[in-house]
Design a protein around this motif. Structure first.
Motif, PDB file in Angstrom:
ATOM      1  N   GLY A 117       0.828  -1.203   0.000  1.00 44.35           N
ATOM      2  CA  GLY A 117       0.000   0.000   0.000  1.00 44.35           C
ATOM      3  C   GLY A 117       0.863   1.253   0.000  1.00 44.35           C
ATOM      4  N   PHE A 118       1.927   1.229   0.807  1.00 41.62           N
ATOM      5  CA  PHE A 118       2.810   2.391   0.894  1.00 41.62           C
ATOM      6  C   PHE A 118       3.461   2.658  -0.455  1.00 41.62           C
ATOM      7  N   PHE A 119       3.894   1.604  -1.095  1.00 41.66           N
ATOM      8  CA  PHE A 119       4.543   1.761  -2.400  1.00 41.66           C
ATOM      9  C   PHE A 119       3.584   2.415  -3.390  1.00 41.66           C
ATOM     10  N   HIS A 160       2.960   6.134  -2.218  1.00 45.69           N
ATOM     11  CA  HIS A 160       4.054   7.105  -2.120  1.00 45.69           C
ATOM     12  C   HIS A 160       5.178   6.943  -3.132  1.00 45.69           C
ATOM     13  N   CYS A 161       5.255   5.853  -3.812  1.00 42.56           N
ATOM     14  CA  CYS A 161       6.393   5.625  -4.702  1.00 42.56           C
ATOM     15  C   CYS A 161       5.964   5.513  -6.165  1.00 42.56           C
ATOM     16  N   ALA A 162       4.799   4.915  -6.375  1.00 39.78           N
ATOM     17  CA  ALA A 162       4.377   4.618  -7.744  1.00 39.78           C
ATOM     18  C   ALA A 162       4.209   5.876  -8.597  1.00 39.78           C
ATOM     19  N   GLY A 186      10.635   7.599 -17.314  1.00 37.19           N
ATOM     20  CA  GLY A 186      10.521   8.758 -16.443  1.00 37.19           C
ATOM     21  C   GLY A 186      11.882   9.074 -15.863  1.00 37.19           C
ATOM     22  N   ARG A 187      11.934  10.087 -15.002  1.00 35.78           N
ATOM     23  CA  ARG A 187      13.207  10.499 -14.421  1.00 35.78           C
ATOM     24  C   ARG A 187      13.643   9.592 -13.276  1.00 35.78           C
ATOM     25  N   ALA A 188      12.677   8.955 -12.656  1.00 33.70           N
ATOM     26  CA  ALA A 188      12.997   8.132 -11.491  1.00 33.70           C
ATOM     27  C   ALA A 188      13.769   6.879 -11.900  1.00 33.70           C
ATOM     28  N   ALA A 189      14.492   6.325 -10.937  1.00 32.96           N
ATOM     29  CA  ALA A 189      15.284   5.125 -11.210  1.00 32.96           C
ATOM     30  C   ALA A 189      14.379   3.949 -11.563  1.00 32.96           C
ATOM     31  N   ASP A 190      14.841   3.106 -12.464  1.00 34.90           N
ATOM     32  CA  ASP A 190      14.143   1.864 -12.807  1.00 34.90           C
ATOM     33  C   ASP A 190      14.497   0.835 -11.740  1.00 34.90           C
ATOM     34  N   LEU A 191      13.562   0.611 -10.835  1.00 30.86           N
ATOM     35  CA  LEU A 191      13.833  -0.287  -9.711  1.00 30.86           C
ATOM     36  C   LEU A 191      13.737  -1.758 -10.115  1.00 30.86           C
ATOM     37  N   THR A 192      13.325  -2.007 -11.347  1.00 29.65           N
ATOM     38  CA  THR A 192      13.254  -3.396 -11.806  1.00 29.65           C
ATOM     39  C   THR A 192      14.551  -3.811 -12.508  1.00 29.65           C
ATOM     40  N   ALA A 202      20.572  -5.407 -12.956  1.00 26.98           N
ATOM     41  CA  ALA A 202      21.945  -5.072 -12.576  1.00 26.98           C
ATOM     42  C   ALA A 202      21.941  -4.193 -11.323  1.00 26.98           C
ATOM     43  N   TRP A 203      21.031  -3.245 -11.282  1.00 26.74           N
ATOM     44  CA  TRP A 203      20.935  -2.368 -10.107  1.00 26.74           C
ATOM     45  C   TRP A 203      20.541  -3.175  -8.870  1.00 26.74           C
ATOM     46  N   GLN A 204      19.568  -4.077  -9.044  1.00 23.81           N
ATOM     47  CA  GLN A 204      19.118  -4.914  -7.923  1.00 23.81           C
ATOM     48  C   GLN A 204      20.291  -5.712  -7.361  1.00 23.81           C
ATOM     49  N   ALA A 223      21.391  -0.970   1.729  1.00 22.02           N
ATOM     50  CA  ALA A 223      21.730   0.214   0.926  1.00 22.02           C
ATOM     51  C   ALA A 223      20.472   0.795   0.290  1.00 22.02           C
ATOM     52  N   ILE A 224      19.580  -0.080  -0.160  1.00 22.26           N
ATOM     53  CA  ILE A 224      18.352   0.395  -0.787  1.00 22.26           C
ATOM     54  C   ILE A 224      17.450   1.066   0.262  1.00 22.26           C
ATOM     55  N   ALA A 225      17.358   0.431   1.428  1.00 17.72           N
ATOM     56  CA  ALA A 225      16.541   1.013   2.498  1.00 17.72           C
ATOM     57  C   ALA A 225      17.071   2.400   2.849  1.00 17.72           C
ATOM     58  N   LYS A 273      17.695  10.829  -2.509  1.00 16.90           N
ATOM     59  CA  LYS A 273      18.853  10.872  -3.396  1.00 16.90           C
ATOM     60  C   LYS A 273      18.487  11.727  -4.596  1.00 16.90           C
ATOM     61  N   GLY A 274      19.273  12.708  -4.898  1.00 15.87           N
ATOM     62  CA  GLY A 274      18.965  13.576  -6.033  1.00 15.87           C
ATOM     63  C   GLY A 274      17.529  14.085  -5.960  1.00 15.87           C
ATOM     64  N   HIS A 275      16.719  13.774  -6.952  1.00 14.48           N
ATOM     65  CA  HIS A 275      15.330  14.235  -6.971  1.00 14.48           C
ATOM     66  C   HIS A 275      14.402  13.332  -6.180  1.00 14.48           C
ATOM     67  N   MET A 276      14.972  12.338  -5.570  1.00 15.24           N
ATOM     68  CA  MET A 276      14.170  11.404  -4.790  1.00 15.24           C
ATOM     69  C   MET A 276      14.052  11.921  -3.367  1.00 15.24           C
ATOM     70  N   PRO A 277      12.810  12.151  -2.906  1.00 14.05           N
ATOM     71  CA  PRO A 277      12.654  12.703  -1.553  1.00 14.05           C
ATOM     72  C   PRO A 277      13.034  11.706  -0.468  1.00 14.05           C
ATOM     73  N   LYS A 314      11.104  -3.447   5.151  1.00 17.29           N
ATOM     74  CA  LYS A 314       9.981  -4.237   4.624  1.00 17.29           C
ATOM     75  C   LYS A 314       9.663  -3.832   3.197  1.00 17.29           C
ATOM     76  N   LEU A 315       9.711  -2.536   2.972  1.00 18.72           N
ATOM     77  CA  LEU A 315       9.441  -2.024   1.632  1.00 18.72           C
ATOM     78  C   LEU A 315      10.438  -2.636   0.638  1.00 18.72           C
ATOM     79  N   VAL A 316      11.667  -2.780   1.081  1.00 19.98           N
ATOM     80  CA  VAL A 316      12.695  -3.353   0.212  1.00 19.98           C
ATOM     81  C   VAL A 316      12.447  -4.853   0.002  1.00 19.98           C
ATOM     82  N   VAL A 318       8.576  -5.517  -1.349  1.00 20.98           N
ATOM     83  CA  VAL A 318       8.118  -4.890  -2.594  1.00 20.98           C
ATOM     84  C   VAL A 318       9.256  -4.690  -3.597  1.00 20.98           C
ATOM     85  N   VAL A 319      10.251  -3.881  -3.246  1.00 14.45           N
ATOM     86  CA  VAL A 319      11.292  -3.525  -4.221  1.00 14.45           C
ATOM     87  C   VAL A 319      11.972  -4.773  -4.793  1.00 14.45           C
ATOM     88  N   ARG A 320      12.287  -5.730  -3.924  1.00 19.08           N
ATOM     89  CA  ARG A 320      12.962  -6.945  -4.400  1.00 19.08           C
ATOM     90  C   ARG A 320      12.091  -7.806  -5.301  1.00 19.08           C
TER      91      ARG A 320
END
Ligand code: HEC
Length: 116
Positions: free
Chosen positions: A30-32, A35-37, A54-60, A63-65, A72-74, A81-85, A98-100, A103-105
């Motif tokens: 729900g948070f993702f 607040h993130c989507a 978009g400008r935001a990082a591709d979390l999928t 290589a980044w994952q 580090a992600i948390a 970071k940068g434009h990321m609040p 938990k979000l990491v 969801v993110v993983r």
């Protein structure tokens, strides 16, 4: 007299406290979505409906994952970071973790996150 009043009031104060309203359980999904989507897209890939990035990082990005630990992600989420609040004020460290992990993983390009 004050002591007497205290003694008389004591049994009342001893009554079972009214239970504090329980805070709604934290939902990482729900948070993702809430607040993130908006920036990262519902699937986390930051791809706009027209297919452009978009400008935001591709979390999928695989290589980044791979290159980043959960911690580090948390941290990036908590500190921004940068434009990321920064989400420090709105997420505890546990919630960010938990979000990491929840969801993110598990993000998959083209598969929107669902509120559970
Ligand atoms: C206002 C838009 C915006 C919002 C809201 C937002 N992000 Fe970001 N996010 C970005 C941008 C832009 C970047 C790229 C930052 C950079 O590298 O300069 C980014 C980068 C990231 C990164 C990668 C940092 C790195 O190591 O490169 C993660 C992880 C991340 N966001 C997760 C999240 C999560 C989780 C949320 C929701 C809690 C969120 N973001 C909300 C815009 C946003």
């Amino acid at each position: 007299m004050r002591l007497l009043a205290l003694l008389l009031a004591a049994p009342l104060m001893g009554q079972a406290p009214t239970p504090a309203p329980t805070a709604p359980a934290f939902s990482a999904h729900g948070f993702f979505l809430q607040h993130c989507a908006g920036c990262h897209g519902q699937d986390g890939s930051a791809t706009r409906p027209d297919g452009s990035k978009g400008r935001a990082a591709d979390l999928t990005d695989v290589a980044w994952q791979k290159a980043n630990t959960d911690a580090a992600i948390a941290h990036a989420i908590l500190d921004g970071k940068g434009h990321m609040p920064a989400f420090k004020g709105r997420l505890s460290e546990d919630e960010a973790m938990k979000l990491v992990t929840e969801v993110v993983r598990k993000l998959q390009k083209g598969t929107p996150v669902k509120a559970n």
